[in-house]
Scaffold this motif. Structure first.
Motif, PDB file in Angstrom:
ATOM      1  N   SER A  28       0.820  -1.217   0.000  1.00 42.23           N
ATOM      2  CA  SER A  28       0.000   0.000   0.000  1.00 42.23           C
ATOM      3  C   SER A  28       0.854   1.267   0.000  1.00 42.23           C
ATOM      4  O   SER A  28       0.309   2.375  -0.073  1.00 42.23           O
ATOM      5  CB  SER A  28      -0.928   0.007   1.222  1.00 42.23           C
ATOM      6  OG  SER A  28      -0.165   0.106   2.422  1.00 42.23           O
ATOM      7  N   ARG A  29       2.163   1.117   0.069  1.00 40.98           N
ATOM      8  CA  ARG A  29       3.054   2.273   0.160  1.00 40.98           C
ATOM      9  C   ARG A  29       3.747   2.533  -1.169  1.00 40.98           C
ATOM     10  O   ARG A  29       4.253   1.617  -1.820  1.00 40.98           O
ATOM     11  CB  ARG A  29       4.109   2.039   1.249  1.00 40.98           C
ATOM     12  CG  ARG A  29       3.527   1.835   2.638  1.00 40.98           C
ATOM     13  CD  ARG A  29       2.788   3.086   3.109  1.00 40.98           C
ATOM     14  NE  ARG A  29       3.683   4.197   3.217  1.00 40.98           N
ATOM     15  CZ  ARG A  29       4.029   4.791   4.353  1.00 40.98           C
ATOM     16  NH1 ARG A  29       3.534   4.345   5.497  1.00 40.98           N
ATOM     17  NH2 ARG A  29       4.848   5.820   4.362  1.00 40.98           N
ATOM     18  N   ASP A  30       3.781   3.803  -1.573  1.00 41.39           N
ATOM     19  CA  ASP A  30       4.404   4.178  -2.836  1.00 41.39           C
ATOM     20  C   ASP A  30       5.908   4.387  -2.725  1.00 41.39           C
ATOM     21  O   ASP A  30       6.583   4.534  -3.742  1.00 41.39           O
ATOM     22  CB  ASP A  30       3.772   5.474  -3.369  1.00 41.39           C
ATOM     23  CG  ASP A  30       2.305   5.295  -3.733  1.00 41.39           C
ATOM     24  OD1 ASP A  30       1.935   4.151  -4.088  1.00 41.39           O
ATOM     25  OD2 ASP A  30       1.554   6.278  -3.648  1.00 41.39           O
ATOM     26  N   ASP A  31       6.443   4.433  -1.477  1.00 45.91           N
ATOM     27  CA  ASP A  31       7.865   4.749  -1.316  1.00 45.91           C
ATOM     28  C   ASP A  31       8.748   3.513  -1.184  1.00 45.91           C
ATOM     29  O   ASP A  31       9.964   3.629  -1.040  1.00 45.91           O
ATOM     30  CB  ASP A  31       8.091   5.671  -0.111  1.00 45.91           C
ATOM     31  CG  ASP A  31       7.123   5.416   1.029  1.00 45.91           C
ATOM     32  OD1 ASP A  31       6.416   4.392   0.987  1.00 45.91           O
ATOM     33  OD2 ASP A  31       7.088   6.235   1.955  1.00 45.91           O
ATOM     34  N   VAL A  32       8.149   2.302  -1.213  1.00 42.56           N
ATOM     35  CA  VAL A  32       8.939   1.078  -1.243  1.00 42.56           C
ATOM     36  C   VAL A  32       8.450   0.203  -2.395  1.00 42.56           C
ATOM     37  O   VAL A  32       7.324   0.351  -2.879  1.00 42.56           O
ATOM     38  CB  VAL A  32       8.856   0.304   0.090  1.00 42.56           C
ATOM     39  CG1 VAL A  32       9.459   1.107   1.220  1.00 42.56           C
ATOM     40  CG2 VAL A  32       7.420  -0.097   0.407  1.00 42.56           C
ATOM     41  N   VAL A  95      16.057  -2.573  14.022  1.00 49.48           N
ATOM     42  CA  VAL A  95      15.229  -3.551  14.728  1.00 49.48           C
ATOM     43  C   VAL A  95      13.947  -2.889  15.214  1.00 49.48           C
ATOM     44  O   VAL A  95      13.967  -1.739  15.663  1.00 49.48           O
ATOM     45  CB  VAL A  95      15.987  -4.149  15.938  1.00 49.48           C
ATOM     46  CG1 VAL A  95      15.093  -5.105  16.721  1.00 49.48           C
ATOM     47  CG2 VAL A  95      17.261  -4.854  15.488  1.00 49.48           C
ATOM     48  N   ALA A  96      12.848  -3.627  15.138  1.00 47.71           N
ATOM     49  CA  ALA A  96      11.580  -3.161  15.713  1.00 47.71           C
ATOM     50  C   ALA A  96      10.822  -4.360  16.266  1.00 47.71           C
ATOM     51  O   ALA A  96      10.981  -5.488  15.798  1.00 47.71           O
ATOM     52  CB  ALA A  96      10.734  -2.443  14.671  1.00 47.71           C
ATOM     53  N   ARG A  97      10.008  -4.108  17.279  1.00 50.01           N
ATOM     54  CA  ARG A  97       9.114  -5.150  17.778  1.00 50.01           C
ATOM     55  C   ARG A  97       7.873  -5.218  16.884  1.00 50.01           C
ATOM     56  O   ARG A  97       7.400  -4.186  16.394  1.00 50.01           O
ATOM     57  CB  ARG A  97       8.704  -4.854  19.224  1.00 50.01           C
ATOM     58  CG  ARG A  97       9.865  -4.942  20.207  1.00 50.01           C
ATOM     59  CD  ARG A  97       9.366  -4.703  21.636  1.00 50.01           C
ATOM     60  NE  ARG A  97      10.437  -4.896  22.608  1.00 50.01           N
ATOM     61  CZ  ARG A  97      11.275  -3.928  22.995  1.00 50.01           C
ATOM     62  NH1 ARG A  97      11.142  -2.707  22.489  1.00 50.01           N
ATOM     63  NH2 ARG A  97      12.221  -4.182  23.871  1.00 50.01           N
ATOM     64  N   ARG A  98       7.327  -6.406  16.727  1.00 49.05           N
ATOM     65  CA  ARG A  98       6.159  -6.565  15.860  1.00 49.05           C
ATOM     66  C   ARG A  98       4.995  -5.716  16.338  1.00 49.05           C
ATOM     67  O   ARG A  98       4.224  -5.174  15.530  1.00 49.05           O
ATOM     68  CB  ARG A  98       5.747  -8.032  15.804  1.00 49.05           C
ATOM     69  CG  ARG A  98       6.596  -8.888  14.873  1.00 49.05           C
ATOM     70  CD  ARG A  98       6.114 -10.321  14.865  1.00 49.05           C
ATOM     71  NE  ARG A  98       4.692 -10.395  14.539  1.00 49.05           N
ATOM     72  CZ  ARG A  98       3.931 -11.444  14.811  1.00 49.05           C
ATOM     73  NH1 ARG A  98       4.437 -12.477  15.445  1.00 49.05           N
ATOM     74  NH2 ARG A  98       2.666 -11.445  14.464  1.00 49.05           N
ATOM     75  N   SER A  99       4.839  -5.576  17.653  1.00 52.79           N
ATOM     76  CA  SER A  99       3.720  -4.813  18.195  1.00 52.79           C
ATOM     77  C   SER A  99       3.806  -3.331  17.843  1.00 52.79           C
ATOM     78  O   SER A  99       2.818  -2.601  17.921  1.00 52.79           O
ATOM     79  CB  SER A  99       3.662  -4.972  19.721  1.00 52.79           C
ATOM     80  OG  SER A  99       4.861  -4.500  20.317  1.00 52.79           O
ATOM     81  N   GLU A 100       4.985  -2.866  17.461  1.00 50.20           N
ATOM     82  CA  GLU A 100       5.202  -1.452  17.144  1.00 50.20           C
ATOM     83  C   GLU A 100       5.431  -1.220  15.653  1.00 50.20           C
ATOM     84  O   GLU A 100       5.668  -0.085  15.240  1.00 50.20           O
ATOM     85  CB  GLU A 100       6.418  -0.941  17.934  1.00 50.20           C
ATOM     86  CG  GLU A 100       6.280  -1.121  19.440  1.00 50.20           C
ATOM     87  CD  GLU A 100       7.587  -0.921  20.189  1.00 50.20           C
ATOM     88  OE1 GLU A 100       8.637  -0.802  19.520  1.00 50.20           O
ATOM     89  OE2 GLU A 100       7.565  -0.895  21.432  1.00 50.20           O
ATOM     90  N   ASP A 104       4.164   2.847   8.758  1.00 47.46           N
ATOM     91  CA  ASP A 104       5.075   3.995   8.825  1.00 47.46           C
ATOM     92  C   ASP A 104       6.416   3.608   9.446  1.00 47.46           C
ATOM     93  O   ASP A 104       7.475   4.041   8.978  1.00 47.46           O
ATOM     94  CB  ASP A 104       4.443   5.135   9.637  1.00 47.46           C
ATOM     95  CG  ASP A 104       3.289   5.793   8.918  1.00 47.46           C
ATOM     96  OD1 ASP A 104       3.200   5.640   7.678  1.00 47.46           O
ATOM     97  OD2 ASP A 104       2.476   6.446   9.581  1.00 47.46           O
ATOM     98  N   VAL A 105       6.375   2.794  10.502  1.00 49.30           N
ATOM     99  CA  VAL A 105       7.618   2.357  11.157  1.00 49.30           C
ATOM    100  C   VAL A 105       8.431   1.492  10.212  1.00 49.30           C
ATOM    101  O   VAL A 105       9.659   1.656  10.086  1.00 49.30           O
ATOM    102  CB  VAL A 105       7.308   1.590  12.459  1.00 49.30           C
ATOM    103  CG1 VAL A 105       8.581   0.931  13.016  1.00 49.30           C
ATOM    104  CG2 VAL A 105       6.706   2.527  13.488  1.00 49.30           C
ATOM    105  N   LYS A 111      14.050   2.724   4.957  1.00 49.21           N
ATOM    106  CA  LYS A 111      14.777   3.850   4.379  1.00 49.21           C
ATOM    107  C   LYS A 111      16.057   4.140   5.167  1.00 49.21           C
ATOM    108  O   LYS A 111      17.087   4.513   4.589  1.00 49.21           O
ATOM    109  CB  LYS A 111      13.878   5.087   4.322  1.00 49.21           C
ATOM    110  CG  LYS A 111      12.777   4.976   3.270  1.00 49.21           C
ATOM    111  CD  LYS A 111      12.013   6.265   3.113  1.00 49.21           C
ATOM    112  CE  LYS A 111      11.044   6.171   1.940  1.00 49.21           C
ATOM    113  NZ  LYS A 111      11.741   5.982   0.650  1.00 49.21           N
ATOM    114  N   ALA A 112      16.009   3.973   6.490  1.00 48.22           N
ATOM    115  CA  ALA A 112      17.219   4.164   7.299  1.00 48.22           C
ATOM    116  C   ALA A 112      18.270   3.135   6.914  1.00 48.22           C
ATOM    117  O   ALA A 112      19.458   3.458   6.755  1.00 48.22           O
ATOM    118  CB  ALA A 112      16.881   4.052   8.782  1.00 48.22           C
ATOM    119  N   ALA A 113      17.853   1.878   6.751  1.00 43.61           N
ATOM    120  CA  ALA A 113      18.798   0.830   6.363  1.00 43.61           C
ATOM    121  C   ALA A 113      19.387   1.107   4.986  1.00 43.61           C
ATOM    122  O   ALA A 113      20.588   0.933   4.764  1.00 43.61           O
ATOM    123  CB  ALA A 113      18.099  -0.536   6.384  1.00 43.61           C
TER     124      ALA A 113
END
Length: 210
Positions: A28-32, A95-100, A104-105, A111-113
């Motif tokens: 659903s995202r146009d930036d990836v 790294v991110a937790r699935r709950s978060e 957007d995250v 993009k950071a990677a």
């Protein structure tokens, strides 16, 4: 050829349900741009999704590493300090937790990677820094021991990277140019044969250098 202004990302997961859910979110995202590459191309990011940092995850990380991926984002249900350090040593830079991990995250981490930067959950990073600080105070300093190998300005830069500052913010805070900051990070990663900024921070934390 990759589409301009879209970051190419390969999704891998230890479970097909996780894989399909993340792919639906990112479509659903146009930036990836979702791709299915068996070998990494410049600028391509791998997004790895798992419940636990277990043997299946380690095998996926090893496979991605052998395929040439050095920009890896990990989304996990549960994470702990030691497992995160191990994951970073396998090439994970964010790294991110699935709950978060909403859309957007996920896009922010991808993009950071792609930009060679990284991120850890703030609470996890804080615990890791506290552990290293306690090691230095209670174990190394009383014995007159020092962990060498980095200059003062290199450790200053890595501390700011660990705190989540961008290249521009680090340059502003230390009164350096962005080129100088990038050169310092390049020297550190080359000297210690590290993969990226997050790996450099993990290495410095593990060795007690920052």
């Amino acid at each position: 050829m990759f589409e301009p202004n879209r970051t190419p990302v390969v999704v891998r997961a230890t479970d097909p349900i996780l894989h399909n859910g993340v792919c639906m979110t990112l479509r659903s995202r146009d930036d990836v741009w979702l791709v299915d590459g068996e070998t990494a191309d410049p600028g391509m990011v791998a997004l790895l999704v798992t419940d636990r940092l277990d043997e299946a995850m380690t095998q996926l990380l090893s496979a991605l590493h052998h395929q040439g991926y050095t920009r890896i984002v990990l989304v996990a249900g549960e994470v702990d300090d030691n497992e995160i350090l191990s994951a970073i040593e396998h090439g994970v830079c964010a790294v991110a937790r699935r709950s978060e991990a909403g859309a957007d995250v996920l896009v922010r981490l991808i993009k950071a990677a792609a930009a060679g930067e990284g991120a850890l959950p703030p609470d996890l990073l804080g615990r890791l820094l506290h552990r290293v600080s306690r090691l230095q105070r209670q174990v190394l300093q009383p014995r007159g021991l020092h962990m060498g190998g980095m200059s003062n300005r290199e450790t200053e830069v890595l501390k700011l990277v660990a705190s989540g500052f961008s290249t521009q913010e680090i340059a502003d805070q230390l009164c350096y140019s962005q080129r100088t900051v990038k050169s310092i990070l390049h020297d550190v990663t080359n000297r210690f044969q590290l993969r990226n900024r997050s790996h450099a921070v993990a290495y410095a934390l593990r060795e007690g250098l920052i």
